[in-house]
Design a protein around this motif. Sequence first.
Motif, short mmCIF file in Angstrom:
data_model
loop_
_atom_site.label_atom_id
_atom_site.label_comp_id
_atom_site.label_asym_id
_atom_site.label_seq_id
_atom_site.Cartn_x
_atom_site.Cartn_y
_atom_site.Cartn_z
N GLN A 19 0.84 -1.20 0.00
CA GLN A 19 0.00 0.00 0.00
C GLN A 19 0.87 1.25 0.00
N LEU A 20 0.56 2.21 -0.87
CA LEU A 20 1.35 3.43 -0.97
C LEU A 20 0.76 4.54 -0.11
N THR A 42 5.74 12.57 -2.66
CA THR A 42 6.46 11.31 -2.89
C THR A 42 5.74 10.19 -2.14
N THR A 43 5.58 9.05 -2.79
CA THR A 43 4.87 7.93 -2.16
C THR A 43 5.83 6.85 -1.71
N TYR A 44 5.45 6.21 -0.63
CA TYR A 44 6.24 5.13 -0.05
C TYR A 44 5.31 3.98 0.30
N SER A 45 5.78 2.76 0.10
CA SER A 45 4.99 1.60 0.51
C SER A 45 5.07 1.44 2.03
N VAL A 46 4.10 0.73 2.56
CA VAL A 46 4.10 0.47 4.01
C VAL A 46 5.39 -0.22 4.42
N LYS A 47 5.80 -1.21 3.63
CA LYS A 47 7.02 -1.95 3.97
C LYS A 47 8.25 -1.04 3.94
N ASP A 48 8.31 -0.12 2.99
CA ASP A 48 9.42 0.82 2.93
C ASP A 48 9.43 1.72 4.17
N LEU A 49 8.26 2.17 4.59
CA LEU A 49 8.18 3.04 5.76
C LEU A 49 8.66 2.32 7.02
N VAL A 50 8.28 1.05 7.16
CA VAL A 50 8.78 0.28 8.29
C VAL A 50 10.30 0.17 8.23
N TYR A 51 10.82 -0.11 7.05
CA TYR A 51 12.27 -0.24 6.90
C TYR A 51 12.98 1.05 7.28
N TYR A 52 12.50 2.17 6.77
CA TYR A 52 13.15 3.46 7.08
C TYR A 52 13.03 3.79 8.57
N SER A 53 11.89 3.46 9.16
CA SER A 53 11.72 3.77 10.58
C SER A 53 12.70 2.97 11.44
N LEU A 54 13.03 1.77 11.02
CA LEU A 54 13.95 0.92 11.78
C LEU A 54 15.40 1.17 11.41
N ASN A 55 15.70 1.12 10.12
CA ASN A 55 17.09 1.21 9.67
C ASN A 55 17.67 2.61 9.84
N ASP A 56 16.87 3.63 9.54
CA ASP A 56 17.36 5.00 9.58
C ASP A 56 16.79 5.80 10.75
N ASP A 58 13.88 6.82 11.03
CA ASP A 58 13.21 7.91 10.32
C ASP A 58 11.93 8.31 11.05
N ASN A 59 11.94 9.51 11.64
CA ASN A 59 10.78 9.98 12.39
C ASN A 59 9.55 10.14 11.50
N ILE A 60 9.75 10.64 10.29
CA ILE A 60 8.62 10.87 9.40
C ILE A 60 7.98 9.55 8.99
N ALA A 61 8.79 8.53 8.73
CA ALA A 61 8.25 7.22 8.38
C ALA A 61 7.36 6.71 9.51
N HIS A 62 7.82 6.86 10.74
CA HIS A 62 7.03 6.43 11.89
C HIS A 62 5.73 7.22 11.99
N ILE A 63 5.81 8.53 11.80
CA ILE A 63 4.61 9.38 11.87
C ILE A 63 3.60 8.98 10.80
N MET A 64 4.07 8.72 9.59
CA MET A 64 3.18 8.34 8.50
C MET A 64 2.46 7.03 8.81
N LEU A 65 3.16 6.08 9.38
CA LEU A 65 2.52 4.82 9.76
C LEU A 65 1.50 5.05 10.88
N HIS A 66 1.91 5.80 11.88
CA HIS A 66 1.05 6.08 13.03
C HIS A 66 -0.24 6.76 12.61
N LYS A 67 -0.14 7.76 11.74
CA LYS A 67 -1.32 8.51 11.33
C LYS A 67 -2.25 7.70 10.44
N ASN A 68 -1.70 6.75 9.72
CA ASN A 68 -2.51 5.97 8.78
C ASN A 68 -3.10 4.71 9.40
N PHE A 69 -2.49 4.18 10.44
CA PHE A 69 -2.97 2.91 10.99
C PHE A 69 -3.41 3.00 12.44
#
Length: 205
Positions: A19-20, A42-56, A58-69
């Motif tokens: 999901q983008l 810019t669009t990111y898949s759910v799996k990419d956001l999880v990866y960025y939140s863990l590997n980097d 990435d605060n924004i990746a975490h926020i995007m997941l939190h706000k969407n789920f």
Amino acid sequence: PYALYIYKEIAAGNINPDQLISYEEKYYNKGTGIIKKSDFGTTYSVKDLVYYSLNDSDNIAHIMLHKNFGVKGYNDMLKNLGTKQLYLTAGNPWGYTSSRSAALVWQEIYNFSLQGNEGIEFLNILSNGKYNYFKEVMPTIPSASKTGFASKDVVETGIVFGEHPYIAIAIANKGGNIGAYTQVLKLVSYMNDIMNEYDVYLETK
């Protein structure tokens, strides 16, 4: 722990990993990460956001997941694990942790890795992350890790896969980020010494 929740939902078929989600201005955060360098839209898949939140971290990746789920399923997961910290609200994606709560989450991460491909994939991300203080102290011993810092606090959490694997949590809050980071490395080193002594003890039994 929120990334763990997302991956468990993927494994259960409740979330589509492809999901983008579009990066919008409302998600911006000046903290760590790489998405903040991207253009809005810019669009990111759910799996990419999880990866960025863990590997980097990435605060924004975490926020995007939190706000969407959201947080209901996530908070229910924590309740089932018996944690007292780490709960989030719909308006605040940042929680508090403790050694005990972090250890319970890592126990679940390990258990999840035994249940299927998604769990293995999740643990592999944590085992090959950009930041890992365990590897700075004991580079020859495999480990999975999630490091973090906020204000003067530095945290290292994870699993050390030595001869007798163990969950390790190190938290320090003295001397600013640099001072606390140094203290965390000392704590990790102390844990390594203790486990080495334990291994020697077991060999004599």
